[in-house]
Design an enzyme around this catalytic site. Structure first.
Site, PDB file in Angstrom:
ATOM      1  N   GLN A 201      -4.100  -1.444   9.671  1.00 46.64           N
ATOM      2  CA  GLN A 201      -4.265  -2.951   9.152  1.00 46.64           C
ATOM      3  C   GLN A 201      -5.001  -3.807  10.119  1.00 46.64           C
ATOM      4  OE1 GLN A 201      -3.278  -3.666   5.957  1.00 46.64           O
ATOM      5  NE2 GLN A 201      -4.272  -5.598   6.271  1.00 46.64           N
TER       6      GLN A 201
ATOM      7  N   ASP B  55     -10.717   3.024   4.452  1.00 45.50           N
ATOM      8  CA  ASP B  55     -11.396   1.703   4.213  1.00 45.50           C
ATOM      9  C   ASP B  55     -12.748   1.485   4.478  1.00 45.50           C
ATOM     10  OD1 ASP B  55      -9.574  -0.338   3.362  1.00 45.50           O
ATOM     11  OD2 ASP B  55      -8.957  -1.026   5.491  1.00 45.50           O
TER      12      ASP B  55
ATOM     13  N   LYS C 227       0.730  -1.282  -0.015  1.00 46.84           N
ATOM     14  CA  LYS C 227       0.038  -0.090  -0.038  1.00 46.84           C
ATOM     15  C   LYS C 227       0.927   1.211  -0.048  1.00 46.84           C
ATOM     16  CE  LYS C 227      -3.795  -2.718   2.070  1.00 46.84           C
ATOM     17  NZ  LYS C 227      -4.483  -3.178   3.188  1.00 46.84           N
TER      18      LYS C 227
END
Ligand code: NAP
Length: 293
Positions: free
Chosen positions: A98, A121, A54
């Site tokens: 994460q 997200d 990422k």
């Protein structure tokens, strides 16, 4: 007849170019450089790879990119303090914590702390609610990738019977909302669904996201259906290595489907680029602008 293969890699490469071009315009015309921060807690090898990719992709696009790696025994207050600092950081527009987190750090505490405007997200309750009411700016990356693939391949979603297998916050629920917003008749299946093969056979668009290798059988696929395989499963091979397979028995399903995503090279290829797209959208919105993407 063999199905046409949906080339996620090619679509993702084109989307990446569009994101880079729009990021360039934002910088030139408004001095805005999208910034992505990743937060990794612990040493899970797969998570380390995801986070590294990422940050690398963000850098390749000319984004500002920072990463924070906290120890596996980091306390919840430590993680929340990092998230709060990033909420305040004006150079950061997207924050990615994460998942999964070590058990001493509650996912819901992190999501309650995260600024929804930087929630790239789209896991916060605010962004889930905005999606439900049709007003979301930031939408979960993998479901967005799926919708972009359907559009790119001209799949008629309006009026279609769409089945989503899996009801996670990350994929199944937002995917069902997006298909519904695009006027599909949506069914959601999960581990308590009584007759999954029958539900699959009714689907014009079959989306599998259950995390079980080759679970969806070829003869569950309606001839002519579009099959979207979201699963990413590691399967050990005889030579001590492993291969990645999806949730659908690809060979058998592609004999019946009209269109199918391969694993790898299908949906997975879109996710990371959609994360960059969300970072760009967040950066523009935080500057009071709108990203043309
Ligand atoms: P998850 O949180 O692992 O949940 C799995 C879902 O599948 C649950 O809703 C579960 O039902 C359902 N399920 C499990 N067994 C089932 C069965 N036998 N029949 C019907 N439904 C069943 O899901 P996730 O995080 O969305 O991940 C799903 C898969 O997608 C994984 O392979 C993951 O690696 C992959 N994934 C890929 C990407 C990408 O970038 N391509 C992104 C996200 C996820 P219950 O709710 O009843 O337990």
């Amino acid at each position: 007849m063999a199905a046409r293969i949906i080339d996620g890699k090619a679509v993702a490469a084109r989307l990446k170019e569009q994101v880079a071009a729009e990021a360039g315009r934002l910088k030139r015309e408004h001095g805005v450089v999208p910034g992505l921060a990743t937060v990794l807690v612990g040493n899970d090898p797969a998570s380390e790879v995801y986070v590294r990719n990422k940050n690398k992709t963000a850098e390749a696009l000319g984004f500002h990119s920072v990463s924070f790696h906290l120890a596996a025994d980091a306390s919840e207050p430590e993680v929340l303090a990092r998230v709060r600092a990033l909420n305040e950081d004006r150079d950061v527009h997207g924050i990615l914590v994460q998942m999964p987190l070590p058990k001493q750090v509650r996912e819901e505490a992190v999501l309650e702390t995260l600024d929804p405007r930087k929630d790239v997200d789209a896991l916060t309750a605010t962004n889930a609610g905005l999606l439900l009411s049709g007003r979301a700016k930031l939408i979960s990356c993998t479901p967005t990738g799926v919708m972009l693939l359907l559009k790119e391949y001209g799949v008629e979603v309006a009026g279609a019977n769409a089945l989503v297998i899996g009801r996670s916050l990350l994929f199944g629920k937002p995917a069902a909302q997006l298909l519904l917003a695009a006027n599909a008749t949506v069914t959601m299946a999960h581990s308590r669904t009584r007759d999954l093969p029958a539900e699959c056979r009714r689907a014009d668009i079959l989306v599998a996201a259950l995390g079980k290798p080759d679970f969806v059988q070829g003869d569950w696929v309606e001839p002519g259906a579009t099959v979207i395989d979201v699963g990413i499963n590691r399967v050990d091979t005889a030579d001590g290595k492993y291969r990645i397979v999806g949730d659908v028995d690809y060979a058998a399903a592609s004999d019946r489907a009209a269109l199918i995503t391969p694993v790898p090279g299908g949906v997975g290829a879109m996710t990371i680029v959609c994360l960059m797209r969300n970072t760009l959208i967040a950066a523009a919105a935080l500057a009071g602008l709108s990203a043309a993407i």
